[in-house]
Structure formats: structure tokens, C-alpha cells
Scaffold this motif. Structure first.
Motif, mmCIF file in Angstrom:
data_model
loop_
_atom_site.group_PDB
_atom_site.id
_atom_site.type_symbol
_atom_site.label_atom_id
_atom_site.label_comp_id
_atom_site.label_asym_id
_atom_site.label_seq_id
_atom_site.Cartn_x
_atom_site.Cartn_y
_atom_site.Cartn_z
ATOM 1 N N LEU A 187 -7.326 -3.704 9.213
ATOM 2 C CA LEU A 187 -8.238 -4.074 8.117
ATOM 3 C C LEU A 187 -7.520 -3.984 6.778
ATOM 4 C CD1 LEU A 187 -11.415 -2.206 9.344
ATOM 5 C CD2 LEU A 187 -11.301 -4.658 8.855
ATOM 6 N N ALA A 188 -6.734 -2.898 6.613
ATOM 7 C CA ALA A 188 -6.041 -2.700 5.337
ATOM 8 C C ALA A 188 -4.963 -3.757 5.132
ATOM 9 C CB ALA A 188 -5.444 -1.298 5.276
ATOM 10 N N ASN A 189 -4.284 -4.166 6.220
ATOM 11 C CA ASN A 189 -3.297 -5.234 6.099
ATOM 12 C C ASN A 189 -3.961 -6.547 5.668
ATOM 13 O OD1 ASN A 189 -1.150 -3.620 6.807
ATOM 14 N ND2 ASN A 189 -1.095 -4.268 8.950
ATOM 15 N N SER A 190 -5.241 -6.710 6.000
ATOM 16 C CA SER A 190 -5.966 -7.924 5.611
ATOM 17 C C SER A 190 -6.584 -7.803 4.225
ATOM 18 C CB SER A 190 -7.098 -8.222 6.602
ATOM 19 O OG SER A 190 -6.688 -7.999 7.923
ATOM 20 N N LEU A 191 -7.067 -6.611 3.854
ATOM 21 C CA LEU A 191 -7.873 -6.457 2.637
ATOM 22 C C LEU A 191 -7.169 -5.699 1.514
ATOM 23 C CD1 LEU A 191 -11.121 -5.420 4.541
ATOM 24 C CD2 LEU A 191 -10.798 -7.599 3.361
ATOM 25 N N ASN A 192 -6.159 -4.922 1.853
ATOM 26 C CA ASN A 192 -5.413 -4.096 0.888
ATOM 27 C C ASN A 192 -6.331 -3.272 -0.028
ATOM 28 O OD1 ASN A 192 -2.955 -4.720 -1.749
ATOM 29 N ND2 ASN A 192 -3.244 -2.949 -0.463
ATOM 30 N N PRO A 193 -7.151 -2.400 0.559
ATOM 31 C CA PRO A 193 -8.033 -1.566 -0.267
ATOM 32 C C PRO A 193 -7.250 -0.481 -0.999
ATOM 33 C CG PRO A 193 -8.163 -0.864 2.004
ATOM 34 C CD PRO A 193 -7.264 -2.083 1.985
ATOM 35 N N GLU A 194 -7.828 -0.005 -2.098
ATOM 36 C CA GLU A 194 -7.216 1.127 -2.809
ATOM 37 C C GLU A 194 -7.590 2.426 -2.086
ATOM 38 O OE1 GLU A 194 -8.282 1.257 -6.960
ATOM 39 O OE2 GLU A 194 -7.519 3.302 -7.190
ATOM 40 N N ARG A 242 1.796 4.287 10.872
ATOM 41 C CA ARG A 242 2.503 3.625 11.958
ATOM 42 C C ARG A 242 2.190 2.123 12.013
ATOM 43 N NH1 ARG A 242 1.044 5.086 18.128
ATOM 44 N NH2 ARG A 242 2.354 3.512 19.116
ATOM 45 N N PHE A 243 0.943 1.747 11.754
ATOM 46 C CA PHE A 243 0.523 0.360 11.942
ATOM 47 C C PHE A 243 0.377 -0.445 10.649
ATOM 48 C CE2 PHE A 243 -1.421 2.569 15.696
ATOM 49 C CZ PHE A 243 -0.591 2.005 16.643
ATOM 50 N N ALA A 244 0.294 0.229 9.509
ATOM 51 C CA ALA A 244 0.086 -0.524 8.254
ATOM 52 C C ALA A 244 1.429 -0.981 7.687
ATOM 53 C CB ALA A 244 -0.638 0.358 7.234
ATOM 54 N N LEU A 245 1.410 -2.088 6.970
ATOM 55 C CA LEU A 245 2.612 -2.529 6.263
ATOM 56 C C LEU A 245 2.973 -1.445 5.241
ATOM 57 C CD1 LEU A 245 1.557 -6.223 5.643
ATOM 58 C CD2 LEU A 245 3.452 -5.468 7.085
ATOM 59 N N PRO A 246 4.267 -1.172 5.029
ATOM 60 C CA PRO A 246 4.646 -0.082 4.121
ATOM 61 C C PRO A 246 3.989 -0.167 2.732
ATOM 62 C CG PRO A 246 6.561 -0.844 5.326
ATOM 63 C CD PRO A 246 5.437 -1.776 5.689
ATOM 64 N N ARG A 247 3.929 -1.378 2.158
ATOM 65 C CA ARG A 247 3.305 -1.492 0.834
ATOM 66 C C ARG A 247 1.798 -1.236 0.893
ATOM 67 N NH1 ARG A 247 5.136 -3.673 -3.840
ATOM 68 N NH2 ARG A 247 3.350 -5.016 -4.207
ATOM 69 N N VAL A 248 1.199 -1.551 2.042
ATOM 70 C CA VAL A 248 -0.235 -1.277 2.230
ATOM 71 C C VAL A 248 -0.433 0.227 2.392
ATOM 72 C CG1 VAL A 248 -2.202 -1.592 3.797
ATOM 73 C CG2 VAL A 248 -0.754 -3.552 3.190
ATOM 74 N N PHE A 249 0.387 0.836 3.241
ATOM 75 C CA PHE A 249 0.275 2.292 3.432
ATOM 76 C C PHE A 249 0.471 3.019 2.095
ATOM 77 C CE2 PHE A 249 2.366 6.420 4.098
ATOM 78 C CZ PHE A 249 1.338 7.073 4.764
ATOM 79 N N GLY A 250 1.473 2.583 1.344
ATOM 80 C CA GLY A 250 1.799 3.255 0.088
ATOM 81 C C GLY A 250 0.732 3.113 -0.987
ATOM 82 N N SER A 251 -0.148 2.131 -0.848
ATOM 83 C CA SER A 251 -1.140 1.905 -1.902
ATOM 84 C C SER A 251 -2.550 2.268 -1.464
ATOM 85 C CB SER A 251 -1.090 0.437 -2.348
ATOM 86 O OG SER A 251 -1.287 -0.425 -1.239
#
Ligand SMILES: [Zn+2]
Length: 315
Positions: free
Chosen positions: A247-254, A279-288
Motif C-alpha cells: 500500500l505504501a509503495n502505491s500511496l507513499n503515506p507520511e 523488507r518489502f517497502a522501497l527504501p525511499r518509501v520506508f525512509g519517509s
């Protein structure tokens, strides 16, 4: 002084609150949800209780900006009709129209899980973030997606049904929606307890000392290092982390706000969940993305409803 009315309709109680324009609750109370005659009298019960409350507290009806109503089930947001709410018995029920006729107050309706998400955005863990994902891990798994400060409804109001993301294409357990392998069958309180009961068989675990294992028992045992409970929590956070990262890879929530009974485990749940999310999120998504536990508990719904009334009716 201007006021907002928040109404959160559940299967057993209707929670009601009077809020100021900043979203501070000045009064809250609840009434029983009487589901006799397919819930026909619920609007009357709400209206009567509200009108009595403002009389008691010397407030004037004309000082109310409007009401927000959170309701379970499938809703037509434009007409204010609840198309179906199985727990209550409503079918094509004209909830907003009926409430407005009985009180003279304009009202706006929202799905209960979405209303709770808005409440957390406004006054809770969302802390004003306008890109937010809210997940409720209760008896079922509910969700709300907020982007640019607005709830996403989708074309027929079904957006945010996070609990029914398919996690297992084979061998999954039957879900309330009629399909199998949904996130709800794994990460709800019911799902966690079920996994505890399944995995404890013929094993050395403290879960065998408990007759009716609950999600709380599983997390308590996990915190003490119990092997079986650890397997359950790893499985639950694996699938929840997988769903949230997709979901976060699709929506990039804060912010991702986790609420509901299971979230009471706090960091005991969040620490393994963050690992799976990473483990599953894109690094920039995980970091944000910040994953937090909900802060408003049972008040999230009425506060979110107050926000909706303010946004819709404040001139
Ligand atoms: Zn399902």
C-alpha cells in the motif's frame, strides 16, 4: 461559540460528542443502538438524545454548524443513504435525510473506519499529516486512505477495504466477505487468536495454560519469549507488513496509524512490523513513512465526524 456534533454509530452503542471548532470534545456520551425493526428507530433515538443534551447544557441548536455521522456498511455518500449495514439491519436506509428532518441540523455521512482515520489525522497520531493510511485491527480489519487531506472513496465507496487484500492465494481461511486468505483472517484480533490456537497443539507453550486464547495473550506470551507466540507474531507481522508496504509503495503515506484492539500491544507489535515493512517497502518509501499506534481510541470516530461537519458546513 459555535459547535460541531459527532455521531459514531456502532452495532451496540452510538457514541456522540459535542466539539468546538478546534476539535476539542466538550461533552460526550453514548446511547444503546436499538436494532429492533431493522434499526428503524435509531435516528429518533439519536435526535431525542441530542436535543435533550443541548437543552441540559444550555446550548442553542442554531449555534451548531452541523453534524457528522459515521456509520458501518455500504454508503451512498451523495444521497446520505446507507445501502446496507448488516450488523444493524439497514437496507437503503435514508439516514441523513431522517436525521435532518428530526433535528433541523444539516448532516454529512461517512463510513465509520474512514471517520476514525480522519479523527486520527486531525487530533491524533496523524498530527496533521495530509498523507495518511489508517488501519484498524479489531474483530475485523478496517482501513482508511487519506491523500491530500481527503478520504479516498473510490468509484462506489469501496476504497480502503484493506482487510480484504488477499494474502494467501491457496490454503487461506474463510473470511467474512466470502473469500479466503484475506488479511483480516490473519491480522485481526480474531486471526491472531486463531493462529495461537492452531500453533499451540502438541507444543510446549504458555498458550496451552489458557483456555480461550486472545490476541492479547499471544502478544503477552511473545513479549516473554514464548516460541509458539513468536511464530504467530512473526506470521502476523509478515503479512501485515507485506500488505502495508505494498500500500505504501502505491500511496507513499507520511504516517501509517495502527488502531484497534490488537494495536494495544504497542511497540511489541510495531517493532517486528517495522522490520517486515522495511523488507518489502522501497527504501525511499520506508525512509519517509512513520508507523504509529492510534491515539484517540474510541473518540477517533466522533472527532473525525466533527471535522467532516466543520469542513462541509462552516461558512
Ligand atoms: Zn475478506
Amino acid at each position: 461559540m459555535k459547535w460541531l456534533l459527532g455521531i459514531d454509530i456502532g452495532g451496540t452503542t452510538v457514541k456522540m460528542a459535542i466539539l468546538d471548532l478546534q476539535g476539542i470534545i466538550v461533552e460526550k456520551w453514548e446511547i444503546e443502538t436499538i436494532i429492533l425493526n431493522d434499526g428503524a428507530q435509531i435516528p429518533h433515538d439519536i435526535a431525542t438524545s441530542f436535543l435533550k443534551k443541548i437543552e441540559e447544557s444550555n446550548k442553542k441548536l442554531e449555534d451548531f454548524v452541523g453534524a457528522g455521522i459515521g456509520a458501518p456498511g455500504f454508503i451512498d455518500f451523495n444521497s446520505g443513504v446507507v445501502e446496507q449495514a448488516v450488523n444493524i439491519g439497514w437496507k437503503n436506509f435514508e439516514l441523513v435525510g431522517e436525521f435532518e428532518r428530526l433535528t433541523g441540523l444539516p448532516a454529512v455521512i461517512e463510513n465509520d473506519a474512514n471517520a476514525a482515520a480522519i479523527g486520527e489525522m486531525w487530533k491524533g497520531a496523524g498530527d496533521g499529516a495530509t498523507e495518511l493510511l489508517a488501519v484498524t485491527l479489531g474483530t475485523g480489519v478496517g482501513g482508511g486512505i487519506i491523500t491530500n487531506g481527503h478520504i479516498v472513496h473510490g468509484t462506489v465507496g469501496m476504497a480502503g477495504e484493506i482487510g480484504h487484500i488477499t494474502m494467501l492465494t491457496e490454503g487461506g481461511v474463510l473470511c467474512g466477505c466470502g473469500r479466503t486468505g484475506c488479511l483480516e483472517t490473519i491480522a485481526s484480533a480474531t486471526g491472531v487468536a486463531r493462529l495461537g490456537l492452531e500453533k499451540r497443539k502438541n507444543r510446549d507453550t504458555v498458550l496451552n495454560d489458557i483456555k480461550a486464547v486472545t490476541a492479547k495473550d499471544v502478544f503477552d506470551a511473545y513479549a516473554q519469549g514464548d516460541t509458539v507466540a513468536t511464530e504467530v507474531v512473526e506470521e502476523v507481522t509478515h503479512y501485515l507488513g507485506l500488505a502495508l508496504s505494498n500500500l505504501a509503495n502505491s500511496l507513499n503515506p507520511e504516517i501509517i496509524v495502527i488502531g484497534g484492539g490488537v494495536s494495544k500491544a504497542g511497540e511489541v507489535l510495531l517493532a517486528p512490523l517495522r522490520k517486515q515493512f522495511e523488507r518489502f517497502a522501497l527504501p525511499r518509501v520506508f525512509g519517509s513513512t512513520t508507523i504509529k499506534v492510534a491515539e484517540l481510541s474510541n473518540d477517533a470516530g466522533v472527532i473525525g465526524c466533527g471535522w467532516l461537519a466543520k469542513k462541509m458546513f462552516l461558512k
